[in-house]
Design a protein around this motif. Structure first.
Motif, mmCIF file in Angstrom:
data_model
loop_
_atom_site.group_PDB
_atom_site.id
_atom_site.type_symbol
_atom_site.label_atom_id
_atom_site.label_comp_id
_atom_site.label_asym_id
_atom_site.label_seq_id
_atom_site.Cartn_x
_atom_site.Cartn_y
_atom_site.Cartn_z
ATOM 1 N N LEU A 96 0.859 -1.172 0.000
ATOM 2 C CA LEU A 96 0.000 0.000 0.000
ATOM 3 C C LEU A 96 0.900 1.227 0.000
ATOM 4 C CD1 LEU A 96 -2.622 -0.956 2.751
ATOM 5 C CD2 LEU A 96 -2.993 -0.927 0.280
ATOM 6 N N VAL A 97 0.527 2.211 -0.785
ATOM 7 C CA VAL A 97 1.317 3.437 -0.856
ATOM 8 C C VAL A 97 0.398 4.633 -0.685
ATOM 9 C CG1 VAL A 97 2.857 4.857 -2.240
ATOM 10 C CG2 VAL A 97 3.015 2.364 -2.370
ATOM 11 N N GLU A 98 0.683 5.430 0.348
ATOM 12 C CA GLU A 98 -0.085 6.651 0.585
ATOM 13 C C GLU A 98 0.533 7.816 -0.172
ATOM 14 O OE1 GLU A 98 0.185 4.492 4.652
ATOM 15 O OE2 GLU A 98 1.503 5.003 2.974
ATOM 16 N N SER A 99 -0.292 8.769 -0.535
ATOM 17 C CA SER A 99 0.176 10.008 -1.143
ATOM 18 C C SER A 99 -0.828 11.100 -0.835
ATOM 19 C CB SER A 99 0.355 9.855 -2.654
ATOM 20 O OG SER A 99 -0.866 9.534 -3.283
ATOM 21 N N GLY A 100 -0.427 12.340 -1.093
ATOM 22 C CA GLY A 100 -1.334 13.460 -0.929
ATOM 23 C C GLY A 100 -1.093 14.307 0.304
ATOM 24 N N GLY A 101 -0.172 13.903 1.144
ATOM 25 C CA GLY A 101 0.124 14.711 2.322
ATOM 26 C C GLY A 101 0.855 15.988 1.953
ATOM 27 N N GLY A 102 0.994 16.860 2.930
ATOM 28 C CA GLY A 102 1.688 18.116 2.682
ATOM 29 C C GLY A 102 1.368 19.131 3.747
ATOM 30 N N LEU A 103 1.725 20.363 3.454
ATOM 31 C CA LEU A 103 1.493 21.482 4.364
ATOM 32 C C LEU A 103 0.243 22.233 3.914
ATOM 33 C CD1 LEU A 103 2.384 23.452 6.633
ATOM 34 C CD2 LEU A 103 3.787 24.608 4.892
ATOM 35 N N VAL A 104 -0.656 22.470 4.848
ATOM 36 C CA VAL A 104 -1.889 23.187 4.536
ATOM 37 C C VAL A 104 -2.221 24.112 5.691
ATOM 38 C CG1 VAL A 104 -3.351 21.345 5.485
ATOM 39 C CG2 VAL A 104 -4.270 22.888 3.734
ATOM 40 N N GLN A 105 -2.861 25.208 5.389
ATOM 41 C CA GLN A 105 -3.265 26.144 6.427
ATOM 42 C C GLN A 105 -4.507 25.649 7.155
ATOM 43 O OE1 GLN A 105 -3.758 29.993 4.571
ATOM 44 N NE2 GLN A 105 -1.573 30.441 4.713
ATOM 45 N N PRO A 106 -4.690 26.074 8.387
ATOM 46 C CA PRO A 106 -5.931 25.717 9.094
ATOM 47 C C PRO A 106 -7.150 26.126 8.275
ATOM 48 C CG PRO A 106 -4.356 26.668 10.616
ATOM 49 C CD PRO A 106 -3.765 26.838 9.234
ATOM 50 N N GLY A 107 -8.129 25.226 8.249
ATOM 51 C CA GLY A 107 -9.326 25.454 7.449
ATOM 52 C C GLY A 107 -9.229 24.925 6.038
ATOM 53 N N GLY A 108 -8.045 24.512 5.647
ATOM 54 C CA GLY A 108 -7.836 24.013 4.303
ATOM 55 C C GLY A 108 -8.198 22.549 4.151
ATOM 56 N N SER A 109 -7.919 22.023 2.961
ATOM 57 C CA SER A 109 -8.285 20.653 2.623
ATOM 58 C C SER A 109 -7.113 19.911 1.991
ATOM 59 C CB SER A 109 -9.453 20.640 1.628
ATOM 60 O OG SER A 109 -10.607 21.217 2.171
ATOM 61 N N LEU A 110 -7.125 18.616 2.178
ATOM 62 C CA LEU A 110 -6.206 17.716 1.490
ATOM 63 C C LEU A 110 -6.965 16.441 1.177
ATOM 64 C CD1 LEU A 110 -2.861 17.882 3.546
ATOM 65 C CD2 LEU A 110 -3.197 18.676 1.201
ATOM 66 N N ARG A 111 -6.547 15.762 0.127
ATOM 67 C CA ARG A 111 -7.085 14.432 -0.157
ATOM 68 C C ARG A 111 -5.938 13.438 -0.178
ATOM 69 N NH1 ARG A 111 -10.276 11.926 -5.388
ATOM 70 N NH2 ARG A 111 -8.174 12.076 -6.285
ATOM 71 N N LEU A 112 -5.997 12.490 0.729
ATOM 72 C CA LEU A 112 -5.006 11.428 0.772
ATOM 73 C C LEU A 112 -5.468 10.267 -0.106
ATOM 74 C CD1 LEU A 112 -4.139 11.300 4.581
ATOM 75 C CD2 LEU A 112 -3.190 12.776 2.794
ATOM 76 N N SER A 113 -4.503 9.639 -0.741
ATOM 77 C CA SER A 113 -4.780 8.444 -1.536
ATOM 78 C C SER A 113 -4.022 7.264 -0.953
ATOM 79 C CB SER A 113 -4.345 8.650 -2.987
ATOM 80 O OG SER A 113 -5.048 9.704 -3.599
ATOM 81 N N CYS A 114 -4.607 6.105 -1.080
ATOM 82 C CA CYS A 114 -3.973 4.854 -0.648
ATOM 83 C C CYS A 114 -4.113 3.885 -1.809
ATOM 84 C CB CYS A 114 -4.661 4.334 0.605
ATOM 85 S SG CYS A 114 -4.121 2.686 1.140
ATOM 86 N N ALA A 115 -3.033 3.672 -2.514
ATOM 87 C CA ALA A 115 -3.056 2.824 -3.703
ATOM 88 C C ALA A 115 -2.458 1.464 -3.395
ATOM 89 C CB ALA A 115 -2.286 3.480 -4.834
ATOM 90 N N ALA A 116 -3.147 0.431 -3.809
ATOM 91 C CA ALA A 116 -2.663 -0.935 -3.604
ATOM 92 C C ALA A 116 -2.010 -1.465 -4.873
ATOM 93 C CB ALA A 116 -3.808 -1.858 -3.215
ATOM 94 N N SER A 117 -0.973 -2.237 -4.691
ATOM 95 C CA SER A 117 -0.359 -2.935 -5.814
ATOM 96 C C SER A 117 -0.044 -4.355 -5.386
ATOM 97 C CB SER A 117 0.913 -2.225 -6.281
ATOM 98 O OG SER A 117 1.862 -2.155 -5.252
ATOM 99 N N GLY A 118 -0.134 -5.270 -6.332
ATOM 100 C CA GLY A 118 0.143 -6.663 -6.037
ATOM 101 C C GLY A 118 -1.033 -7.443 -5.490
#
Length: 126
Positions: free
Chosen positions: A4-26
């Protein structure tokens, strides 16, 4: 190799949004429920959310209810965590994990997970 590989993290200001992904392989995620955990600096890892494999039922811990939304796209072998109205206390490394669950339902019980990702860092700060 199954992973499983996560992506989409980062720095965001309070009140902001992010979308994390979890991709499976194998392996195919469509018979696995997927859980999201997070570990903030100096704190124990906690279960945040999960989504079932078959009926899309979900669970959210109280602190994220109404702000986080889990979803899945089995065609892409990927699960998502949409995080809105982020707060500084959401700062953590976020992990996705999967447990076999063809009959529906999900849980955030760490020993029950079959696969783990390595995590992605989310920082909420102004």
């Amino acid at each position: 190799q199954e992973q499983l590989v996560e992506s989409g993290g980062g720095l965001v200001q309070p009140g902001g949004s992010l979308r994390l992904s979890c991709a499976a392989s194998g392996f195919s995620l469509d018979v696995y429920a997927v859980a999201w955990f997070r570990q903030a600096p100096g704190k124990e890892r906690e279960g945040v959310s999960c989504i079932s494999s078959s009926d899309d039922s979900t669970y959210y811990t109280d602190s994220v209810k109404g702000r986080f939304t889990a979803s899945r796209d089995n065609a892409k072998n990927t699960v998502y965590l949409q995080m809105d109205y982020l707060k500084p206390e959401d700062t953590a490394v976020y992990y996705c994990a999967a447990h076999f669950g063809s009959s529906g339902g999900c849980y955030v019980y760490e020993p029950g997970m079959d696969y783990w990702g390595k995590g992605t860092l989310v920082t909420v700060s102004s």
